[in-house]
Design an enzyme around this catalytic site. Structure first.
Site, mmCIF file in Angstrom:
data_model
loop_
_atom_site.group_PDB
_atom_site.id
_atom_site.type_symbol
_atom_site.label_atom_id
_atom_site.label_comp_id
_atom_site.label_asym_id
_atom_site.label_seq_id
_atom_site.Cartn_x
_atom_site.Cartn_y
_atom_site.Cartn_z
ATOM 1 N N SER A 191 -5.478 56.816 9.732
ATOM 2 C CA SER A 191 -4.647 56.068 10.689
ATOM 3 C C SER A 191 -5.439 55.360 11.792
ATOM 4 O O SER A 191 -4.868 54.550 12.515
ATOM 5 C CB SER A 191 -3.615 56.995 11.340
ATOM 6 O OG SER A 191 -2.578 57.253 10.437
ATOM 7 N N LYS A 223 -5.193 51.690 11.727
ATOM 8 C CA LYS A 223 -4.017 50.992 12.284
ATOM 9 C C LYS A 223 -4.377 50.229 13.558
ATOM 10 O O LYS A 223 -3.784 49.197 13.871
ATOM 11 C CB LYS A 223 -2.896 51.999 12.585
ATOM 12 C CG LYS A 223 -2.337 52.707 11.341
ATOM 13 C CD LYS A 223 -1.432 53.867 11.747
ATOM 14 C CE LYS A 223 -0.859 54.619 10.557
ATOM 15 N NZ LYS A 223 -0.119 55.838 10.952
ATOM 16 N N TYR A 247 -2.040 49.344 2.069
ATOM 17 C CA TYR A 247 -2.003 50.378 3.119
ATOM 18 C C TYR A 247 -2.980 51.510 2.754
ATOM 19 O O TYR A 247 -3.752 51.981 3.596
ATOM 20 C CB TYR A 247 -0.571 50.905 3.272
ATOM 21 C CG TYR A 247 -0.462 52.037 4.268
ATOM 22 C CD1 TYR A 247 -0.581 51.794 5.634
ATOM 23 C CD2 TYR A 247 -0.240 53.349 3.845
ATOM 24 C CE1 TYR A 247 -0.499 52.839 6.552
ATOM 25 C CE2 TYR A 247 -0.150 54.395 4.760
ATOM 26 C CZ TYR A 247 -0.279 54.122 6.109
ATOM 27 O OH TYR A 247 -0.203 55.156 7.021
ATOM 28 N N TYR A 266 0.710 60.408 18.306
ATOM 29 C CA TYR A 266 1.992 60.843 17.737
ATOM 30 C C TYR A 266 2.758 61.790 18.659
ATOM 31 O O TYR A 266 2.793 61.577 19.868
ATOM 32 C CB TYR A 266 1.774 61.451 16.345
ATOM 33 C CG TYR A 266 0.936 60.560 15.473
ATOM 34 C CD1 TYR A 266 1.379 59.275 15.150
ATOM 35 C CD2 TYR A 266 -0.314 60.951 15.005
ATOM 36 C CE1 TYR A 266 0.609 58.428 14.376
ATOM 37 C CE2 TYR A 266 -1.089 60.107 14.222
ATOM 38 C CZ TYR A 266 -0.616 58.858 13.923
ATOM 39 O OH TYR A 266 -1.383 58.032 13.161
ATOM 40 N N VAL A 293 -5.778 61.337 9.833
ATOM 41 C CA VAL A 293 -5.777 62.645 9.156
ATOM 42 C C VAL A 293 -7.088 62.947 8.426
ATOM 43 O O VAL A 293 -7.273 64.046 7.900
ATOM 44 C CB VAL A 293 -4.581 62.828 8.182
ATOM 45 C CG1 VAL A 293 -3.264 62.916 8.924
ATOM 46 C CG2 VAL A 293 -4.555 61.740 7.125
HETATM 47 O O1 DON Z 1 -0.021 57.381 5.653
HETATM 48 C C1 DON Z 1 -0.605 58.451 5.695
HETATM 49 O O2 DON Z 1 -0.009 59.507 5.596
HETATM 50 C C2 DON Z 1 -2.110 58.445 5.901
HETATM 51 N N1 DON Z 1 -2.743 57.451 5.103
HETATM 52 C C3 DON Z 1 -2.449 58.206 7.317
HETATM 53 C C4 DON Z 1 -1.786 59.165 8.266
HETATM 54 C C5 DON Z 1 -2.602 59.487 9.429
HETATM 55 O O3 DON Z 1 -3.804 59.354 9.435
HETATM 56 C C6 DON Z 1 -1.893 60.112 10.578
HETATM 57 N N2 DON Z 1 -2.825 60.418 11.618
HETATM 58 N N3 DON Z 1 -3.166 61.356 12.188
#
Ligand code: DON
Length: 305
Positions: free
Chosen positions: A64, A67, A189, A241, A259
Site C-alpha cells: 500500500s 498508493k 493494482y 488506516y 502489508v
Molecule cells: O490490497 C491489498 O490487500 C494489498 N495489496 C495492499 C494492502 C496494504 O498494504 C494495506 N496496508 N497496510
C-alpha cells in the site's frame, strides 16, 4: 546536530524485543514466506544525505505504500477533480472494508484505503498510454534506481486471491465510480502493490513530500508545494488506516504503511524515514516499524508539532 547514524544503530538493537509480537501478512500467499525478523531503517535528509541500519538495502513488497506515489501521478494529471470521486476523511475501518462503501454510494472515504486507491488507479488507467510503464517509471525516477520492478510472483499471488478487492471494485462500478474494466484494474493494482523497493529507496522517493514538492537529489520540483501539503495532510489523517490516531500519537508524523511491512514517514522541511519489519499488528501496519518510528521521533525530537 543529531547524529542520525548513532540513533539508527541504537534502534536496530532496541527493537529486538518487539520481534514475534506481530504476524506476517499471509492473505497474499506469496508474502507469507517472508522472513519475519527482518528489520531495516533508513533516513534521508533534505540535502540528500542517507543514514541506514539493518536490512535497509533489501528490497521488499511495497504494497500500500505504492498508493502514495500513484496518488501523486494522478494528482499531477487531474488536480482537484479527483476529490469528486474519493473523499479525504479517515474511515475508521479496515483498509479493505466494504461497510461504508455501500452506505456512501461507492465514494471511498480516502485515497489510501483499498477502494480509494482503486478509484485513483482507475483515473490513471483512463489516461492515454501505458499505465504500467507510468507507475514503474515514476518509481524508478523517485527512487533513483533504473532497475526497480514489480515482482510477478507476488502480483500473481495477490491477483489470484483478490476476492475482496474485486468485490470493492465491482460495488463501486455498480455505483458508477469505477469506469474501466475491473479485471484490468485488478491486474495493475496487484502490479503496483508488488513493486519492490528498499528502505533507502523509499526514503529517497519520499523526499519531494518533505521538501514542499522539491527534492535536492532529484534536482527538481517533482510535485507542487500545494500537492505536497495536501498529500502529507491526507497521510497524517488516513495513511495508517484504523490505527491512524494512535500512530499519530506515538510517532507524530504523516506516514504510509504497506502489508509488506514497510512504513514511510515524512517530517516536512526536515527528512524522510522508512522502516521495514514484516510482522504486522492487527491493523495491517508493521509492529516493529511503528515501535522503531516512535523511538526515532522521541530520540530526535522530530515531529510535525
Ligand atoms: O490490497 C491489498 O490487500 C494489498 N495489496 C495492499 C494492502 C496494504 O498494504 C494495506 N496496508 N497496510
Amino acid at each position: 546536530m543529531t547524529n542520525y547514524q548513532l540513533v539508527l544503530d541504537y534502534i536496530v538493537e532496541a527493537v529486538r524485543p518487539q520481534f514475534g509480537k506481530g504476524k506476517v501478512a499471509d492473505y497474499i500467499p506469496a508474502l507469507a514466506g517472508v522472513p519475519p525478523r527482518k528489520f531495516g531503517i533508513a533516513v534521508c535528509t533534505m540535502d540528500g544525505q542517507i543514514f541506514k541500519a539493518g536490512d535497509a538495502d533489501e528490497g521488499f513488497s511495497v504494497q500500500s505504500i505504492s498508493k502514495l506515489f500513484v496518488l501523486q501521478l494522478v494528482m499531477q494529471h487531474f488536480g482537484n477533480m479527483i476529490w469528486t470521486r474519493v473523499g479525504k476523511e479517515p474511515s475508521g475501518d479496515r483498509f479493505n472494508s466494504m461497510l461504508r462503501l455501500e452506505q456512501e454510494q461507492g465514494i471511498p472515504r480516502n485515497p489510501f484505503i483499498n477502494p480509494g486507491a482503486l478509484v485513483i488507479l482507475d483515473l490513471l488507467q483512463s489516461l492515454k498510454g501505458d499505465a504500467y510503464q507510468r507507475i514503474r517509471n515514476y518509481l524508478r525516477f523517485l527512487s533513483m534506481n533504473e532497475t526497480l520492478d514489480s515482482n510477478p510472483t507476488v502480483a500473481d499471488s495477490e491477483f489470484n486471491h483478490a476476492h475482496v478487492n474485486r468485490a470493492l471494485a465491482h460495488l463501486m462500478k455498480g455505483y458508477g465510480n469505477i469506469h474501466g474494466d475491473v479485471e484490468a484494474l485488478m491486474e495493475i493494482y496487484c502490479f503496483q502493490c508488488a513493486m519492490e523497493m528498499s528502505c533507502v529507496e523509499l526514503a529517497i522517493a519520499g523526499l519531494p513530500l518533505a521538501g514542499g514538492g522539491y527534492s535536492r537529489p532529484h534536482e527538481t520540483a517533482v510535485i507542487s508545494k500545494s500537492q505536497a501539503k495536501r498529500i502529507n495532510s491526507v497521510m497524517l489523517t488516513c495513511g495508517m488506516y484504523d490505527s491512524v490516531g494512535s500512530f499519530a500519537y506515538r510517532v507524530g508524523l504523516p506516514a504510509k504503511s504497506g502489508v509488506g511491512g514497510g512504513i514511510l514517514a515524512v517530517a516536512p522541511e526536515k527528512l524522510t524515514v522508512c522502516t521495514w519489519g514484516p510482522e504486522l499488528d492487527a491493523y495491517g501496519n508493521s509492529y516493529v516499524g511503528t515501535a522503531a518510528l516512535e523511538m526515532f521521533t522521541e530520540m530526535t525530537h522530530t515531529s510535525i508539532s
